[in-house]
Design a protein around this motif. Structure first.
Motif, mmCIF file in Angstrom:
data_model
loop_
_atom_site.group_PDB
_atom_site.id
_atom_site.type_symbol
_atom_site.label_atom_id
_atom_site.label_comp_id
_atom_site.label_asym_id
_atom_site.label_seq_id
_atom_site.Cartn_x
_atom_site.Cartn_y
_atom_site.Cartn_z
ATOM 1 N N SER A 91 52.387 39.337 39.242
ATOM 2 C CA SER A 91 52.141 39.052 37.823
ATOM 3 C C SER A 91 51.586 37.651 37.610
ATOM 4 N N CYS A 92 51.439 36.886 38.708
ATOM 5 C CA CYS A 92 50.972 35.503 38.602
ATOM 6 C C CYS A 92 49.620 35.356 39.295
ATOM 7 N N LYS A 93 49.091 34.137 39.247
ATOM 8 C CA LYS A 93 47.800 33.850 39.863
ATOM 9 C C LYS A 93 47.800 32.408 40.336
ATOM 10 N N VAL A 94 47.144 32.164 41.464
ATOM 11 C CA VAL A 94 47.073 30.797 41.983
ATOM 12 C C VAL A 94 46.249 29.936 41.039
ATOM 13 N N ASN A 95 46.864 28.863 40.542
ATOM 14 C CA ASN A 95 46.124 27.939 39.679
ATOM 15 C C ASN A 95 46.381 26.471 40.027
ATOM 16 N N ASP A 96 47.238 26.246 41.028
ATOM 17 C CA ASP A 96 47.501 24.898 41.517
ATOM 18 C C ASP A 96 47.124 24.881 43.001
ATOM 19 N N PHE A 97 46.125 24.073 43.348
ATOM 20 C CA PHE A 97 45.575 24.105 44.705
ATOM 21 C C PHE A 97 46.023 22.932 45.566
ATOM 22 N N SER A 98 47.022 22.199 45.126
ATOM 23 C CA SER A 98 47.478 21.044 45.902
ATOM 24 C C SER A 98 48.052 21.472 47.264
ATOM 25 N N PHE A 99 48.713 22.622 47.311
ATOM 26 C CA PHE A 99 49.237 23.130 48.579
ATOM 27 C C PHE A 99 48.098 23.301 49.577
ATOM 28 N N TYR A 100 46.976 23.859 49.119
ATOM 29 C CA TYR A 100 45.855 24.155 49.999
ATOM 30 C C TYR A 100 45.124 22.884 50.414
ATOM 31 N N ASP A 101 45.191 21.870 49.572
ATOM 32 C CA ASP A 101 44.637 20.563 49.950
ATOM 33 C C ASP A 101 45.378 20.030 51.181
ATOM 34 N N THR A 102 46.690 20.207 51.184
ATOM 35 C CA THR A 102 47.499 19.740 52.311
ATOM 36 C C THR A 102 47.202 20.542 53.573
ATOM 37 N N VAL A 103 46.974 21.850 53.432
ATOM 38 C CA VAL A 103 46.608 22.678 54.582
ATOM 39 C C VAL A 103 45.339 22.134 55.224
ATOM 40 N N GLU A 104 44.358 21.802 54.399
ATOM 41 C CA GLU A 104 43.111 21.238 54.918
ATOM 42 C C GLU A 104 43.360 19.944 55.684
ATOM 43 N N ILE A 109 51.316 26.962 59.239
ATOM 44 C CA ILE A 109 51.777 26.750 57.870
ATOM 45 C C ILE A 109 51.810 28.105 57.166
ATOM 46 N N ASN A 110 52.961 28.481 56.647
ATOM 47 C CA ASN A 110 53.069 29.737 55.909
ATOM 48 C C ASN A 110 52.530 29.587 54.497
ATOM 49 N N PHE A 162 37.756 29.148 52.541
ATOM 50 C CA PHE A 162 39.202 29.066 52.389
ATOM 51 C C PHE A 162 39.642 29.588 51.026
ATOM 52 N N LEU A 163 39.056 29.079 49.984
ATOM 53 C CA LEU A 163 39.463 29.470 48.636
ATOM 54 C C LEU A 163 39.108 30.925 48.338
ATOM 55 N N GLN A 164 38.047 31.407 48.957
ATOM 56 C CA GLN A 164 37.695 32.811 48.791
ATOM 57 C C GLN A 164 38.785 33.706 49.388
ATOM 58 N N LYS A 165 39.296 33.318 50.588
ATOM 59 C CA LYS A 165 40.370 34.091 51.211
ATOM 60 C C LYS A 165 41.685 33.936 50.450
ATOM 61 N N VAL A 166 41.937 32.753 49.914
ATOM 62 C CA VAL A 166 43.142 32.547 49.095
ATOM 63 C C VAL A 166 43.133 33.504 47.909
ATOM 64 N N GLU A 167 41.993 33.631 47.291
ATOM 65 C CA GLU A 167 41.855 34.541 46.149
ATOM 66 C C GLU A 167 42.037 35.986 46.591
ATOM 67 N N GLU A 168 41.434 36.326 47.709
ATOM 68 C CA GLU A 168 41.468 37.703 48.203
ATOM 69 C C GLU A 168 42.863 38.105 48.670
ATOM 70 N N LEU A 169 43.596 37.169 49.278
ATOM 71 C CA LEU A 169 44.876 37.491 49.911
ATOM 72 C C LEU A 169 46.075 36.871 49.203
ATOM 73 N N GLN A 170 45.909 36.441 47.973
ATOM 74 C CA GLN A 170 46.990 35.700 47.323
ATOM 75 C C GLN A 170 48.287 36.495 47.207
ATOM 76 N N TYR A 171 48.197 37.831 47.188
ATOM 77 C CA TYR A 171 49.414 38.647 47.092
ATOM 78 C C TYR A 171 49.811 39.258 48.444
ATOM 79 N N VAL A 172 49.093 38.891 49.480
ATOM 80 C CA VAL A 172 49.345 39.408 50.830
ATOM 81 C C VAL A 172 50.003 38.313 51.661
ATOM 82 N N PRO A 173 51.158 38.569 52.274
ATOM 83 C CA PRO A 173 51.788 37.541 53.126
ATOM 84 C C PRO A 173 50.837 37.112 54.237
ATOM 85 N N HIS A 174 50.633 35.807 54.376
ATOM 86 C CA HIS A 174 49.746 35.314 55.424
ATOM 87 C C HIS A 174 50.102 33.876 55.777
#
Length: 318
Positions: free
Chosen positions: A127-140, A119-120, A169-181
């Motif tokens: 200029s933005c920040k992750v504030n909707d975590f529904s995508f990550y719920d689906t990854v789980e 899953i990409n 998971f959420l710690q890495k999402v925060e750390e890498l939110q602007y890094v393609p992964h």
């Protein structure tokens, strides 16, 4: 036939001896094969588009190499050189296809190549920040824990992480939110072991199995052990299919062991390092790469010579 002259282009900011030793070895093999080469830093080549034409500036602007062994991932420069008419090994497109892991999996999926569920991660603008975590719920839900998180660009397993729970998971999402992964199914049956098949042209020329008792990654650079390995015909066929699809002249293709030891694709490395596989197999992969390049150049030069003869026969005044 006159001798062929080439460049070995590498990243000018790399100073590690393990890389420089490889470039020097490649140059030495070329000399033994009758190919004259220069070691050139990528930042010594200044790509300029002037009056709508791609040209080079700098100390090598007047040189016209017959071939370029491109041991870098600066695909913009590689493409610039191709536009100028130079023959580049591997091609800019092949390097791009392999360097971006997200792109690699997408391309292979067009041919139904077996690989872990992937899953990409969504793009997040700086200029933005992750504030909707529904995508990550689906990854789980899709992958469960643990699963693998990979940065889209990385080497030697250094940008690959095993995620055990939501907090990690959420710690890495925060750390890498602007890094393609991307997020990928963890293949438990391949924990701490994988195989690398080195492809040159249309052959698997060397293979090794890598293992680690302390890390889920088996990379030799992370302390894993390497041993010579004889792949099955199915494993060879899978690696060769990937090489053909991605357009590489040579590459290291990493396969995982799925259920019943069925092979599935982990990664494809267009600029794969060769020290470990040459050491454990005794096979000089670098020499085989140069043999392939020389044969390819001679074959293409022969084709061009035949074409010129035909042109002269049709119009002898030219």
């Amino acid at each position: 036939m006159t001798s062929l002259n080439g460049w070995i282009v590498y990243n000018g900011h790399v100073t590690s001896s393990k890389f420089m030793d490889l470039f020097i070895e490649l140059q030495g093999i070329c000399a033994n094969k009758g190919l004259n080469t220069k070691l050139i830093k990528h930042n010594e080549l200044i790509p300029v588009i002037d009056k709508g034409r791609a040209i080079l500036k700098g100390k090598y602007e007047d040189e016209k190499p017959d071939f370029i062994i491109y041991w870098d991932k600066d695909t913009a420069l590689a493409r610039h050189l191709e536009i100028m008419g130079f023959k580049v090994y591997n091609s800019a497109l092949a390097i791009k296809n392999c360097d971006n892991k997200s792109l690699t999996y997408q391309i292979l999926s067009e041919y139904e190549i077996p690989m872990p569920k992937t899953i990409n991660a969504p793009l997040v603008y700086p200029s933005c920040k992750v504030n909707d975590f529904s995508f990550y719920d689906t990854v789980e839900q899709e992958l469960g824990y643990p699963f693998v998180l990979k940065e889209s660009y990385g080497s030697f397993g250094m940008q690959v992480y095993l995620i055990h729970n939501r907090d990690e998971f959420l710690q890495k999402v925060e750390e890498l939110q602007y890094v393609p992964h991307l997020y990928q199914e963890f293949i438990e049956t391949s924990k701490g072991r994988d195989m690398r098949l080195y492809i040159v042209g249309d052959r698997v020329v060397a293979s090794m199995i890598r293992s680690s008792e302390t890390d889920f990654r088996a990379n030799a650079e992370l302390g894993g052990n390497a041993a010579s390995y004889e792949p099955t015909e199915a494993q060879k066929d899978l690696a060769l299919r990937c090489a053909k699809i991605l357009g590489v002249d040579f590459a290291g293709i990493d396969l995982l062991f799925a259920e019943n030891d069925e092979a599935i694709v982990c990664e494809v490395n267009s600029n794969a390092h060769m020290k470990a596989i040459m050491k454990c197999t005794g096979i000089n992969v670098a020499e085989l790469i140069i043999d392939y390049i020389k044969k390819d150049l001679l074959r293409n030069n022969t084709k061009e010579h035949k074409k010129s003869i035909v042109r002269l026969a049709i119009n002898p005044e030219k």
